[in-house]
Design a protein around this motif. Structure first.
Motif, PDB file in Angstrom:
ATOM      1  N   ILE A  16     -17.847 -31.417  -3.237  1.00 55.45           N
ATOM      2  CA  ILE A  16     -18.388 -30.538  -2.200  1.00 55.45           C
ATOM      3  C   ILE A  16     -17.294 -30.170  -1.203  1.00 55.45           C
ATOM      4  CG2 ILE A  16     -20.058 -30.385  -0.312  1.00 55.45           C
ATOM      5  CD1 ILE A  16     -21.848 -32.259  -2.088  1.00 55.45           C
ATOM      6  N   ALA A  17     -16.431 -31.131  -0.850  1.00 58.76           N
ATOM      7  CA  ALA A  17     -15.326 -30.837   0.071  1.00 58.76           C
ATOM      8  C   ALA A  17     -14.339 -29.863  -0.558  1.00 58.76           C
ATOM      9  CB  ALA A  17     -14.616 -32.130   0.471  1.00 58.76           C
ATOM     10  N   ALA A  18     -14.073 -30.009  -1.848  1.00 60.62           N
ATOM     11  CA  ALA A  18     -13.168 -29.078  -2.538  1.00 60.62           C
ATOM     12  C   ALA A  18     -13.766 -27.677  -2.558  1.00 60.62           C
ATOM     13  CB  ALA A  18     -12.891 -29.566  -3.961  1.00 60.62           C
ATOM     14  N   TRP A  19     -15.059 -27.579  -2.839  1.00 60.80           N
ATOM     15  CA  TRP A  19     -15.731 -26.275  -2.797  1.00 60.80           C
ATOM     16  C   TRP A  19     -15.645 -25.667  -1.404  1.00 60.80           C
ATOM     17  CZ3 TRP A  19     -20.148 -25.476   0.231  1.00 60.80           C
ATOM     18  CH2 TRP A  19     -20.695 -24.209   0.140  1.00 60.80           C
ATOM     19  N   SER A  20     -15.920 -26.475  -0.398  1.00 62.08           N
ATOM     20  CA  SER A  20     -15.882 -25.988   0.982  1.00 62.08           C
ATOM     21  C   SER A  20     -14.489 -25.507   1.355  1.00 62.08           C
ATOM     22  CB  SER A  20     -16.333 -27.109   1.929  1.00 62.08           C
ATOM     23  OG  SER A  20     -16.209 -26.701   3.260  1.00 62.08           O
ATOM     24  N   TYR A  21     -13.466 -26.260   0.946  1.00 60.22           N
ATOM     25  CA  TYR A  21     -12.097 -25.868   1.268  1.00 60.22           C
ATOM     26  C   TYR A  21     -11.704 -24.579   0.548  1.00 60.22           C
ATOM     27  CZ  TYR A  21      -7.141 -25.950   2.108  1.00 60.22           C
ATOM     28  OH  TYR A  21      -5.875 -25.597   2.502  1.00 60.22           O
TER      29      TYR A  21
END
Length: 126
Positions: A47-52
């Protein structure tokens, strides 16, 4: 595969940007995180990778690093943390690469067929 499924569902609901979407995303994250491999940190990394990728921010980087650090508790080794310097170095390297739209659709079933054939050849009795 279930982690990827629930990560995708969480991201989909977050991307809707509605109160209902945020609530459902939170519920999926909490419930699914208790039953998938690598628990909540595994979901949080994706989810953090998607957000970034969607909007680069320091908060997404810090969440990803914290989730990677939490992997130490889950799998008992520090190898998950080795991705941090590699990812940071990757920000400074640009590799022009052509994108072939249908390459994956050919490669994926082809390599699975080859692996299946190798497995069958190894277990055949003469």
């Amino acid at each position: 595969m279930f982690a990827l499924l629930f990560m995708t569902l969480t991201v989909y609901m977050l991307d809707r940007r509605t109160i209902d979407g945020y609530i459902i995303a939170g519920m999926v994250f909490i419930v699914a995180g208790s039953s998938v491999e690598f628990w909540w940190p595994g979901l949080a990394i994706g989810i953090a990778a998607w957000s970034y990728c969607k909007t680069p921010s320091l908060s997404a980087i810090f969440i990803a690093i914290a989730a990677l650090a939490a992997m130490r508790i889950i799998n008992g080794n520090d190898w998950a943390l080795t991705v941090i310097p590699i990812a940071l170095l990757g920000c400074f390297v640009t590799v022009p690469m052509p994108r072939y739209q249908w390459a994956f659709y050919i490669f994926y079933p082809l390599h699975l067929s080859v692996l299946w054939a190798i497995t069958k050849a190894g277990t055949a009795t003469i």
